[in-house]
Design a protein around this motif. Structure first.
Motif, PDB file in Angstrom:
ATOM      1  N   GLY A  57       0.812  -1.217   0.000  1.00 30.64           N
ATOM      2  CA  GLY A  57       0.000   0.000   0.000  1.00 30.64           C
ATOM      3  C   GLY A  57       0.843   1.264   0.000  1.00 30.64           C
ATOM      4  N   GLY A  58       2.147   1.125  -0.208  1.00 30.14           N
ATOM      5  CA  GLY A  58       3.047   2.266  -0.240  1.00 30.14           C
ATOM      6  C   GLY A  58       4.155   2.131   0.789  1.00 30.14           C
ATOM      7  N   LEU A  59       4.978   3.165   0.867  1.00 31.41           N
ATOM      8  CA  LEU A  59       6.135   3.129   1.753  1.00 31.41           C
ATOM      9  C   LEU A  59       5.764   2.989   3.225  1.00 31.41           C
ATOM     10  CD1 LEU A  59       9.204   3.175   1.797  1.00 31.41           C
ATOM     11  CD2 LEU A  59       9.093   5.676   1.935  1.00 31.41           C
ATOM     12  N   PRO A  60       4.722   3.665   3.743  1.00 30.60           N
ATOM     13  CA  PRO A  60       4.383   3.453   5.165  1.00 30.60           C
ATOM     14  C   PRO A  60       4.060   1.993   5.495  1.00 30.60           C
ATOM     15  CG  PRO A  60       3.320   5.443   4.359  1.00 30.60           C
ATOM     16  CD  PRO A  60       3.913   4.747   3.155  1.00 30.60           C
ATOM     17  N   GLY A  61       3.383   1.308   4.600  1.00 34.26           N
ATOM     18  CA  GLY A  61       3.079  -0.109   4.829  1.00 34.26           C
ATOM     19  C   GLY A  61       4.335  -0.969   4.809  1.00 34.26           C
ATOM     20  N   LEU A  62       5.269  -0.642   3.916  1.00 33.96           N
ATOM     21  CA  LEU A  62       6.540  -1.368   3.881  1.00 33.96           C
ATOM     22  C   LEU A  62       7.325  -1.089   5.147  1.00 33.96           C
ATOM     23  CD1 LEU A  62       8.677  -3.123   2.502  1.00 33.96           C
ATOM     24  CD2 LEU A  62       9.505  -1.048   1.354  1.00 33.96           C
ATOM     25  N   HIS A  63       7.354   0.170   5.585  1.00 33.08           N
ATOM     26  CA  HIS A  63       8.042   0.503   6.835  1.00 33.08           C
ATOM     27  C   HIS A  63       7.480  -0.306   8.002  1.00 33.08           C
ATOM     28  CE1 HIS A  63      10.017   4.660   5.844  1.00 33.08           C
ATOM     29  NE2 HIS A  63      10.540   3.669   5.160  1.00 33.08           N
ATOM     30  N   ALA A  64       6.158  -0.418   8.063  1.00 33.57           N
ATOM     31  CA  ALA A  64       5.534  -1.175   9.152  1.00 33.57           C
ATOM     32  C   ALA A  64       5.937  -2.652   9.083  1.00 33.57           C
ATOM     33  CB  ALA A  64       4.015  -1.032   9.099  1.00 33.57           C
ATOM     34  N   PRO A 122       3.866   7.321  15.156  1.00 35.35           N
ATOM     35  CA  PRO A 122       2.994   6.673  16.148  1.00 35.35           C
ATOM     36  C   PRO A 122       2.570   5.256  15.765  1.00 35.35           C
ATOM     37  CG  PRO A 122       2.236   8.904  15.682  1.00 35.35           C
ATOM     38  CD  PRO A 122       3.330   8.605  14.701  1.00 35.35           C
ATOM     39  N   THR A 123       2.426   4.984  14.482  1.00 30.02           N
ATOM     40  CA  THR A 123       2.047   3.646  14.055  1.00 30.02           C
ATOM     41  C   THR A 123       3.153   2.646  14.387  1.00 30.02           C
ATOM     42  OG1 THR A 123       0.730   4.564  12.258  1.00 30.02           O
ATOM     43  CG2 THR A 123       1.318   2.241  12.079  1.00 30.02           C
ATOM     44  N   LEU A 124       4.398   3.025  14.107  1.00 27.63           N
ATOM     45  CA  LEU A 124       5.528   2.155  14.433  1.00 27.63           C
ATOM     46  C   LEU A 124       5.696   2.056  15.942  1.00 27.63           C
ATOM     47  CD1 LEU A 124       8.162   3.257  11.756  1.00 27.63           C
ATOM     48  CD2 LEU A 124       6.441   1.439  11.611  1.00 27.63           C
ATOM     49  N   GLY A 125       5.447   3.161  16.633  1.00 34.71           N
ATOM     50  CA  GLY A 125       5.517   3.145  18.096  1.00 34.71           C
ATOM     51  C   GLY A 125       4.543   2.152  18.700  1.00 34.71           C
ATOM     52  N   ALA A 126       3.346   2.066  18.119  1.00 32.52           N
ATOM     53  CA  ALA A 126       2.349   1.112  18.617  1.00 32.52           C
ATOM     54  C   ALA A 126       2.805  -0.322  18.400  1.00 32.52           C
ATOM     55  CB  ALA A 126       1.007   1.355  17.929  1.00 32.52           C
ATOM     56  N   VAL A 127       3.479  -0.597  17.280  1.00 27.26           N
ATOM     57  CA  VAL A 127       3.986  -1.947  17.014  1.00 27.26           C
ATOM     58  C   VAL A 127       5.032  -2.315  18.060  1.00 27.26           C
ATOM     59  CG1 VAL A 127       5.301  -3.380  15.399  1.00 27.26           C
ATOM     60  CG2 VAL A 127       3.507  -1.865  14.533  1.00 27.26           C
ATOM     61  N   LEU A 128       5.985  -1.410  18.315  1.00 24.62           N
ATOM     62  CA  LEU A 128       7.031  -1.701  19.293  1.00 24.62           C
ATOM     63  C   LEU A 128       6.439  -1.852  20.688  1.00 24.62           C
ATOM     64  CD1 LEU A 128       9.997  -2.150  19.896  1.00 24.62           C
ATOM     65  CD2 LEU A 128      10.278   0.335  20.092  1.00 24.62           C
ATOM     66  N   ARG A 129       5.509  -0.974  21.041  1.00 25.38           N
ATOM     67  CA  ARG A 129       4.850  -1.069  22.353  1.00 25.38           C
ATOM     68  C   ARG A 129       4.208  -2.432  22.528  1.00 25.38           C
ATOM     69  NH1 ARG A 129      -0.168   1.912  21.939  1.00 25.38           N
ATOM     70  NH2 ARG A 129      -0.801  -0.111  21.138  1.00 25.38           N
ATOM     71  N   ASP A 130       3.470  -2.891  21.525  1.00 26.52           N
ATOM     72  CA  ASP A 130       2.779  -4.173  21.624  1.00 26.52           C
ATOM     73  C   ASP A 130       3.763  -5.343  21.706  1.00 26.52           C
ATOM     74  OD1 ASP A 130       0.432  -2.749  21.535  1.00 26.52           O
ATOM     75  OD2 ASP A 130      -0.022  -3.243  19.441  1.00 26.52           O
ATOM     76  N   GLU A 131       4.839  -5.279  20.929  1.00 20.91           N
ATOM     77  CA  GLU A 131       5.842  -6.349  20.974  1.00 20.91           C
ATOM     78  C   GLU A 131       6.519  -6.403  22.337  1.00 20.91           C
ATOM     79  OE1 GLU A 131       6.725  -8.717  18.760  1.00 20.91           O
ATOM     80  OE2 GLU A 131       5.183  -8.094  17.349  1.00 20.91           O
TER      81      GLU A 131
END
Length: 197
Positions: A57-64, A122-131
Motif C-alpha cells: 500500500g506504499g512506503l508506510p506499509g513497507l516501513h511497518a 505513532p504507528t511504528l511506536g504502537a507496534v514496538l509497544r505491543d511487541e
C-alpha cells in the motif's frame, strides 16, 4: 483502491514481499530510516517500485512490515534465551553473554533504529509497544510459575525493570564497550532472593 487484505496470496507474491522486507531491513541496518525509500528498496531488490505499493500500500506499509520483522529479529531471540534459563541467576549469566554479542553493528543498530522509528511514527511506536508488552508478559508469566507465592504484580514489576535494564545496558554498551557489565550484573545478583530461602 483494493484492500491489501483482500488480495489473493500466491507463493510468488509471498516470496516477493519477503524479499522486499529483507531488503528493507538490510537498508535500515546500513543507512537508518532515511535510506529505506521506495526507490532504494526497489533498486536493491531488482524490482519495480510499483510492487511496493501493490504489496504494502506504499512506503508506510513497507516501513511497518520492516519494523515488525526487525522487532521480531531482535526481541524474540532475547526472550527465548531468557525463558530458557533455569533460574534468575542463569538468566543473569545469559544476559552477560548476550550483551557483548549485541555490540557494534547488527542487532544493536537495528534496535536503535526501531527506537528512532517508534518515536517519530505513532504507528511504528504502537507496534514496538505491543511487541515489548508481549515479551514482558511472557517473561512475567514464567516468573509467576517459578514463584507462585509472589504477590500479584511482582512478576510484571520485576520483568519491567529487567527489560528496561537490558535495553539500557545494551545501548550504553553500544557507546562504551568498556561498560562494567559484570559489576552491574553482580549487583543485580545480590538483589535476588537467596537460594536457601
Amino acid at each position: 483502491m483494493t484492500n491489501l487484505a483482500d488480495r489473493p496470496n500466491s507463493a510468488r507474491g509471498d516470496r516477493r514481499r519477503e524479499q522486499l522486507v529483507e531488503t528493507g531491513i538490510a537498508l535500515l541496518d546500513e543507512q537508518g530510516w532515511p535510506g529505506v525509500t521506495t526507490r532504494a528498496v526497489a533498486e536493491r531488490a531488482g524490482t519495480n517500485p510499483g510492487l511496493i505499493h501493490y504489496h504494502f500500500g506504499g512506503l508506510p506499509g513497507l516501513h511497518a512490515a520492516i519494523f515488525r520483522r526487525a522487532t521480531d529479529l531482535i526481541i524474540n531471540p532475547l526472550v527465548e534465551e531468557l525463558l530458557g534459563a533455569d533460574d534468575e541467576r542463569a538468566a543473569l549469566t545469559t544476559i552477560a553473554t548476550l550483551l557483548p554479542r549485541t555490540a557494534g553493528d547488527g542487532p544493536t543498530r537495528l534496535a536503535a533504529e526501531l527506537i528512532v522509528g517508534a518515536t517519530r511514527d505513532p504507528t511504528l511506536g504502537a507496534v514496538l509497544r505491543d511487541e515489548l508488552r508481549q515479551a514482558r508478559g511472557r517473561i512475567a508469566e514464567r516468573l509467576s510459575r517459578s514463584h507462585p507465592d509472589w504477590p500479584p504484580g511482582r512478576s510484571i514489576g520485576i520483568t519491567t525493570l529487567v527489560v528496561a535494564a537490558i535495553d539500557g545496558l545494551m545501548l550504553h554498551y553500544m557507546i562504551d564497550s568498556e561498560l562494567p557489565i559484570g559489576e552491574a550484573l553482580a549487583v543485580a545478583e545480590q538483589l535476588l532472593p537467596r537460594e536457601d530461602g
